[in-house]
Write a protein that holds these residues in place. Structure first.
Motif, mmCIF file in Angstrom:
data_model
loop_
_atom_site.group_PDB
_atom_site.id
_atom_site.type_symbol
_atom_site.label_atom_id
_atom_site.label_comp_id
_atom_site.label_asym_id
_atom_site.label_seq_id
_atom_site.Cartn_x
_atom_site.Cartn_y
_atom_site.Cartn_z
ATOM 1 N N CYS A 39 -18.013 75.140 123.137
ATOM 2 C CA CYS A 39 -18.539 75.046 124.337
ATOM 3 C C CYS A 39 -18.289 73.751 125.283
ATOM 4 N N PRO A 44 -17.884 71.691 133.208
ATOM 5 C CA PRO A 44 -19.344 72.094 132.489
ATOM 6 C C PRO A 44 -19.581 73.507 132.969
ATOM 7 N N VAL A 46 -23.033 74.867 132.187
ATOM 8 C CA VAL A 46 -24.549 74.882 132.410
ATOM 9 C C VAL A 46 -24.902 73.901 133.433
ATOM 10 N N TYR A 47 -24.304 72.645 133.364
ATOM 11 C CA TYR A 47 -24.761 71.589 134.218
ATOM 12 C C TYR A 47 -24.779 71.878 135.829
ATOM 13 N N ALA A 56 -23.568 75.557 126.113
ATOM 14 C CA ALA A 56 -23.431 74.010 125.782
ATOM 15 C C ALA A 56 -23.510 74.113 124.289
ATOM 16 N N THR A 86 -27.346 68.692 129.067
ATOM 17 C CA THR A 86 -28.339 69.669 129.707
ATOM 18 C C THR A 86 -29.482 70.042 129.150
ATOM 19 N N SER A 118 -31.515 67.342 133.162
ATOM 20 C CA SER A 118 -30.177 67.404 132.711
ATOM 21 C C SER A 118 -29.637 66.071 133.580
ATOM 22 N N ASP A 151 -23.183 69.775 127.283
ATOM 23 C CA ASP A 151 -22.192 71.138 128.227
ATOM 24 C C ASP A 151 -20.944 70.673 128.287
#
Length: 349
Positions: A39, A44, A46-47, A56, A86, A118, A151
């Protein structure tokens, strides 16, 4: 992931940002899909969100011995590392870079913490004196007692070792008045048919080459006789003197003069001038001059370090226009193939 380079600022001509392109090893992962080590590849996902979110890397074992070993597309002289955390940020305890001998070199270490938000963690790393494209990020999940999710990881650095000389200032502006000035000069040089005036004290502290001449060889000679240099153009020697006194290249210097100046700097052990000439040339490259500069870099010894790659990189990005220039059409077949093969190797499918 392809490199992102800076704009037209000469001081950042080769600054590069890279995302992880592969995961080489990891201690554990929660699963092989949603929270896998892979991941962290690419930008990124997720961030800036915070939480236990798919996309992540989450550890399979939440102890103090977790790690990721990741690779990047190119080797860089590292200047910055950005770690996108994250979930339970603050777990990173050590960052290592793969050295030339394949060993891991610690470039940052610190205490862990547990942050309920995060963040982009930018550790104050030791800037590497070697190129690398592998990192080992070690984490300690025992601080939070649960997953500490990452992430993405980005590195920022340079492809070429451009060590810049001292900054400009009022002192260099004052010393410029002494360049090739006969007043109070105590040494003369004969280059081609021109005589140049200089000051031994300034010359020897700026160059080990001239230090050796003035402290050893020059004592054995008649100090009133000019020192003669062969195989150097008067224009290049004058430009070299300008740098010794001012730490600057003469304004409006042509790119081809700068290639000659690089070789003069190599002869007289002026590493700062070599770096400055390459960066100045790189900032002036265009479709119409890049082929001639490339040939000037490689077809005369010594070959100009880094400049051949700078030119090849520029040509590969502008190959459709470069191939239609008269300079390209006059190249030997071997060089045409070299340029086209390099350009083809840079194509991303």
């Amino acid at each position: 992931m392809a490199a992102k380079c800076s704009g037209n600022d000469p001081s950042d001509i080769d600054k590069t940002e890279l995302w992880v392109s592969r995961v080489n090893a990891f201690s554990s992962e929660y699963d092989g899909v949603n929270w896998s080590a892979n991941c962290v590849i690419g930008p990124p996902r997720v961030y800036p969100r915070y939480g236990d979110i798919r996309g992540a890397w989450a550890q399979g074992v939440c102890d103090s011995n977790q790690f990721l070993e990741v690779g990047f597309e190119h080797k860089l002289y590292l200047e910055e590392i950005h770690i996108y955390e994250t979930y339970h940020a603050g777990s990173v305890r050590c960052v290592k870079a793969r050295g030339p001998d394949k060993s891991w070199v610690v470039i940052w270490t610190g205490k862990t913490q547990d942050l309920s938000k995060s963040r982009i963690f930018k550790p104050d790393i030791v800037k590497t004196k070697f190129q690398t494209n592998e990192l080992r990020v070690e984490t300690d999940c025992s601080t939070s007692g649960t997953w500490a999710e990452i992430d993405a990881i980005q590195i920022v650095g340079r492809k070429y070792d451009f060590a810049m000389p001292l900054p400009e200032g009022t002192l260099s502006d004052a010393l410029e008045k002494l360049v090739n000035n006969w007043k109070f000069s105590d040494v003369q040089f004969k280059v081609e048919k021109e005589t140049f005036y200089a000051h031994k004290a300034i010359m020897l502290v700026r160059s080990d080459f001239f230090d050796a001449i003035f402290t050893r060889d020059f004592k054995e000679k008649n100090s009133k006789e000019p020192i003669v240099f062969q195989d150097i153009s008067a224009e290049s020697f004058k430009a070299m003197l300008h740098f010794i006194y001012t730490n600057k290249i003469p304004p409006n210097s042509s790119c081809l003069l700068l290639t000659d100046l690089w070789r003069v700097a190599d002869r007289f052990k002026l590493n700062g001038l070599q770096a400055l000439t390459v960066r100045e040339i790189a900032s002036k490259l265009d479709v119409n001059n890049v082929v001639d500069i490339y040939m000037a870099a490689i077809f005369k010894l010594p070959v100009i370090d880094n400049l051949d790659q700078v030119c090849l990189s520029y040509m590969s990005k502008n190959i459709a226009e470069v191939v239609n220039t008269s300079s390209f059409m006059k190249l030997p077949l071997e060089q045409i193939n070299c340029i086209l093969n390099y350009s083809t190797s840079q194509v991303r499918i």
